[in-house]
Scaffold this motif. Sequence first.
Motif, PDB file in Angstrom:
ATOM      1  N   UNK A   1       0.817  -1.214   0.000  1.00 33.76           N
ATOM      2  CA  UNK A   1       0.000   0.000   0.000  1.00 33.76           C
ATOM      3  C   UNK A   1       0.847   1.259   0.000  1.00 33.76           C
ATOM      4  N   UNK A   2       1.951   1.250   0.750  1.00 31.61           N
ATOM      5  CA  UNK A   2       2.818   2.426   0.849  1.00 31.61           C
ATOM      6  C   UNK A   2       4.143   2.220   0.126  1.00 31.61           C
ATOM      7  N   UNK A   3       4.127   1.370  -0.879  1.00 25.86           N
ATOM      8  CA  UNK A   3       5.360   1.073  -1.593  1.00 25.86           C
ATOM      9  C   UNK A   3       5.999   2.284  -2.241  1.00 25.86           C
ATOM     10  N   UNK A   4       5.165   3.187  -2.762  1.00 24.39           N
ATOM     11  CA  UNK A   4       5.729   4.369  -3.415  1.00 24.39           C
ATOM     12  C   UNK A   4       6.439   5.267  -2.406  1.00 24.39           C
ATOM     13  N   UNK A   5       5.970   5.264  -1.154  1.00 25.45           N
ATOM     14  CA  UNK A   5       6.650   6.061  -0.136  1.00 25.45           C
ATOM     15  C   UNK A   5       8.005   5.459   0.211  1.00 25.45           C
ATOM     16  N   UNK A   6       8.091   4.136   0.186  1.00 33.35           N
ATOM     17  CA  UNK A   6       9.389   3.488   0.397  1.00 33.35           C
ATOM     18  C   UNK A   6      10.355   3.885  -0.708  1.00 33.35           C
ATOM     19  N   UNK A   7       9.887   3.821  -1.951  1.00 33.06           N
ATOM     20  CA  UNK A   7      10.739   4.193  -3.092  1.00 33.06           C
ATOM     21  C   UNK A   7      11.239   5.618  -2.935  1.00 33.06           C
ATOM     22  N   UNK A   8      10.358   6.525  -2.578  1.00 34.15           N
ATOM     23  CA  UNK A   8      10.750   7.932  -2.424  1.00 34.15           C
ATOM     24  C   UNK A   8      11.761   8.114  -1.297  1.00 34.15           C
TER      25      UNK A   8
END
Length: 417
Positions: free
Chosen positions: A302-309
């Motif tokens: 769900x928060x994968x894009x925040x990990x990438x950032x």
Amino acid sequence: MTGLQCHLCGTTFPAEALWVCDQCLGPLEVVYDYAGVRDALTRDIIEKRARNVWRFRELLPIMGEPRTGFHTGYTPLVRADRLAKRLGLQELYIKDDSVNHPTLSYKDRVVSMAATRAVELGFTVFGCASTGNLANSVSAHAARLGLDCYVFIPHDLELGKVLGSAIFRPHVIGVRGNYDDVNRLCTQIADKLGWGFANINLRSYYAEGAKTLGFEIAEQLGWRFPRHLVSPVAGGTLLPRIFRGFRELREIGLMTGELPRIHAAQAAGCAPVVRALKEGLEFPEPVKPSTIAKSIAIGNPADGFQVVRTVTATGGSGIASTDEEILQAMELLAETEGIFTEPAGGATLAGAVQLVNSGVIASNESVVVCITGNGYKTAAETIASRVAPRVEISRSLEDFEAYLRSAPEHSAVLPNV
């Protein structure tokens, strides 16, 4: 807490149980009055408080008094000198949430927030979609608060984790499918029945509990940041919030100095975030999980894009480890530091080993490895076949001495036998 704000478009909302932005469907984050916190929170005040997740309560997402989690958090930061020597490092620490209270995983931090906020918002049914550890924690905290509880898990979850929920007498629902199937069903149930799900419609508050791990690391290091931090990634809640915790400590003036490089560790059999980092994608593409590390086997985080950032912004890395490397790391941590972690922790340590071997982490740089769950929950399904069987002898001393003489590894303790 003053309200909520969309992580993507910046739209603000009042402090209520919205799950996503009604403008762009982006995730919501809690907003704080940092100026007010700066005036109210000092190191001296913090250090006089109880050693639990509420130690930094001005930076946590509740409106009134805490309702649970009074013995949760402030887990050991273990200086791992024997493991460091094996890896060629000078300064290595294990943040050991495998001994967190009450259910032996980092999830007790986030559930303390979600459960308290659920009571504040008037929910009487509390639940979650889980790969095991979260179900254990939601069940325990619901029992403490007297809430009706429903936990939804994949049907083939490890028995230790199923029992670790069932003992608290929730309704345990095994769903024929993987975690992503479970999460999809729970989203529909939350919408239709209006129940409070820790990691769905209460996710904005739940996620903030992960910051406490970052707060504690900084304080336990003597109010300094490590140079590197390696975190496991499942749904993506933990890693970005550890970093947010570090940033907030600087924001309110409790800390100075360079922020750490944050590294994401996943299993090779379920590594959507690591793949996104390597391919330069902003949003991870879903994968079908196939790994022994079931607690981090979330194919659509769900928060994968925040990990990438976060990883990209800090100059970190993404590392995926095979199941064999994960099991080897579990054994290495146990035999050097006496810490028994589940496969998620094995994946994290295995990732750290790769970072050291590749030169990303230098020998003279400080490193924190986050261990988020306890190996006893998954021992039968993971490590049991790899450890030596017990030796049975009679009651006689002669029988034991014969056993000692039977194998060369005992020679160091046998000078006179």
